[in-house]
Design a protein around this motif. Structure first.
Motif, mmCIF file in Angstrom:
data_model
loop_
_atom_site.group_PDB
_atom_site.id
_atom_site.type_symbol
_atom_site.label_atom_id
_atom_site.label_comp_id
_atom_site.label_asym_id
_atom_site.label_seq_id
_atom_site.Cartn_x
_atom_site.Cartn_y
_atom_site.Cartn_z
ATOM 1 N N SER A 80 6.767 -23.395 -3.959
ATOM 2 C CA SER A 80 5.868 -24.177 -3.107
ATOM 3 C C SER A 80 5.927 -23.682 -1.667
ATOM 4 O O SER A 80 6.931 -23.853 -0.982
ATOM 5 N N VAL A 112 6.304 -32.439 -3.300
ATOM 6 C CA VAL A 112 7.669 -31.919 -3.253
ATOM 7 C C VAL A 112 8.677 -33.053 -3.145
ATOM 8 O O VAL A 112 9.703 -33.072 -3.854
ATOM 9 N N TYR A 155 8.956 -34.694 -6.576
ATOM 10 C CA TYR A 155 9.558 -33.874 -7.625
ATOM 11 C C TYR A 155 11.040 -33.632 -7.380
ATOM 12 O O TYR A 155 11.819 -33.454 -8.332
ATOM 13 N N ARG A 156 11.461 -33.636 -6.119
ATOM 14 C CA ARG A 156 12.883 -33.437 -5.817
ATOM 15 C C ARG A 156 13.754 -34.550 -6.412
ATOM 16 O O ARG A 156 14.957 -34.348 -6.617
ATOM 17 N N SER A 159 16.197 -28.643 -6.976
ATOM 18 C CA SER A 159 15.318 -28.109 -5.940
ATOM 19 C C SER A 159 16.151 -27.454 -4.846
ATOM 20 O O SER A 159 17.313 -27.807 -4.624
ATOM 21 N N GLN A 160 15.561 -26.500 -4.158
ATOM 22 C CA GLN A 160 16.228 -25.831 -3.055
ATOM 23 C C GLN A 160 15.189 -25.457 -2.002
ATOM 24 O O GLN A 160 14.114 -24.929 -2.326
ATOM 25 N N PRO A 212 12.864 -25.830 -12.194
ATOM 26 C CA PRO A 212 13.433 -25.920 -10.850
ATOM 27 C C PRO A 212 12.383 -25.593 -9.784
ATOM 28 O O PRO A 212 11.428 -24.852 -10.039
ATOM 29 N N LEU A 213 12.618 -26.130 -8.601
ATOM 30 C CA LEU A 213 11.666 -26.011 -7.494
ATOM 31 C C LEU A 213 12.303 -25.275 -6.320
ATOM 32 O O LEU A 213 13.379 -25.646 -5.849
ATOM 33 N N TYR A 215 11.149 -24.346 -2.415
ATOM 34 C CA TYR A 215 10.057 -24.770 -1.527
ATOM 35 C C TYR A 215 10.308 -24.396 -0.070
ATOM 36 O O TYR A 215 11.429 -24.413 0.428
#
Length: 415
Positions: free
Chosen positions: A255, A266, A269-270, A275-276, A306-307, A309
């Motif tokens: 993202s 974001v 979804y976190r 997420s990182q 996994p995200l 961003y």
């Protein structure tokens, strides 16, 4: 070939391609002008450029090249696609590109129709609204590249183009296709070069499309494509989108957009998945940083994708740009995302969800992808696409599209 589309960025191209497919036109999306014209059979071709915020003369050159290629493929109807929030500067690039296309096609008149009611983009009395808020009061006023500080499309187009802009008002639009066609004819005879059309509902889009179905050039957001596809297509949406359906496989989310909606997506979804956040400083200073990020994404195993961003608030973005420079920071972040994507695909990731037009463009270029089948829509204007000749599928999202659950909803396609 029933329609050729010239889109000013990658996610915008995906946006309109999705609506064409959902309304019955088998569509291929192309990243730039292909070296070879040997393509799978389709009813419509969408050429995605990077012409939204580049210098106007570059936008004109690339758009004219796309037009020439589309006409070689047999496209007699051309659609100039720009963002439904009319993203542009005071001097372009929408106006200069429109003028160049009109001249190349031997025409002197077209319409301006950015409306997409299903996503809250409407036009009333020539003013563009975003979710009932005037454009100049919406989040677009803070856009880092094309801040929109005027909501009036007539003034915006007059400032960019080489002619005068008229209006087909709501009352005329509500009277149907014949009244719309008559009003457009009157504006043209009165010496106007562009016509803004008020649009509040999808039915208005269908009626406008009926009035301009055989024009050599129309311009707009993706909404007008709904009407044109229904008129020109076979109504076989399921058949049209079958080739672009994603397959089960490993997935990751990248993202890069800092839009209001992507910030909400974001944040939501976190709470659901690993997420990182991306470090701009590390992007600028650490050559090994993309590899570490890819290793982290690949280590997450089963469960929701996994995200990674770079999405942040306008205030934080302003501070980042002040500290590192706007262009340097943007280039470093997008280069990092592109490098991560290459590593992920090399490791077997077969589905990527990407938020942000620039991020989407950089990633697809880095992966060497040039043509796509269009699959089912995740949200209005955001379909899955599948690379031709590859098992890789992508969901390429413009910043403000989709709802808070978008990242989760996208993964339901193969669950």
């Amino acid at each position: 070939m029933k329609l050729g589309v010239i889109a000013d960025d990658f996610t915008g191209a995906t946006d309109i391609a999705g609506f064409l497919v959902e309304n019955g036109l088998a569509t291929l999306q192309l990243s730039g002008i292909p070296d070879s014209a040997v393509l799978p059979q389709a009813d419509a071709l969408v050429v995605s450029l990077k012409s939204r915020s580049c210098p106007a003369d570059e936008a004109v050159v690339s758009s004219l090249a796309a037009l020439a290629w589309l006409r070689e493929q047999g496209c007699d109807r051309i659609y100039q696609k720009y963002c439904s929030t009319f993203d542009s500067t005071a001097h372009g690039n929408i106006g200069p590109v429109t003028d160049a296309l009109l001249e190349a096609l031997g025409s002197d008149f077209t319409l301006i129709c950015p409306s997409l009611p299903v996503n809250g983009r409407t036009v009333y009395q020539g003013n563009l609204f975003v979710d009932r808020t005037p454009l100049a009061e919406s989040g677009m006023r803070h856009h880092p590249l094309t801040p929109m500080t005027d909501s009036n499309l007539l003034r915006l187009m007059d400032a960019q183009g080489r002619g005068r802009t008229g209006l087909v008002p709501f009352n005329t639009i509500a009277a149907g296709p014949a009244a719309i066609a008559a009003a457009l004819t009157t504006l043209r005879e009165d010496g106007y070069r562009y016509a803004v059309v008020d649009t509040l509902t999808e039915q208005h889009l269908l009626d406008i499309a009926a009035a301009v179905r055989d024009w050599p050039l129309v311009t707009g957001g993706s909404g007008l494509a709904i009407g044109l596809a229904r008129i020109l297509g076979k109504g076989q949406a399921e058949t049209a989108r079958a080739s672009g359906h994603p397959q089960p496989g490993r997935c990751a989310i990248l993202s890069g957009s800092c839009s209001q909606m992507t910030n909400r997506q974001v944040a939501h979804y976190r709470t659901l998945a690993p997420s990182q956040a991306l470090s701009v400083e590390a992007c600028l200073t650490d050559p090994a940083y993309p590899a570490r990020l890819a290793d982290w994404l690949l280590s997450q195993g089963e469960g929701p994708a996994p995200l990674l961003y770079a999405t942040t608030t306008p205030e934080t973005l302003s501070e980042i740009q002040r500290q590192y420079g706007a262009q340097a920071a943007s280039d470093a972040v997008e280069t990092c995302f592109a490098a991560v994507a290459r590593l992920l695909v090399a490791a077997g990731v077969s589905n990527l969800i990407i938020a942000g037009g620039e991020t989407s463009s950089r990633v697809t270029q880095a992966l060497g992808l040039s043509a796509f089948h269009i699959g089912p829509q995740i949200a209005p204007g955001v379909p899955w696409v599948r690379a031709i000749g590859s098992p890789l599928s992508l969901a390429l999202k413009s910043g403000n599209f989709g709802d808070e659950h978008f990242f989760s909803t996208a993964q339901e396609a193969w669950q």
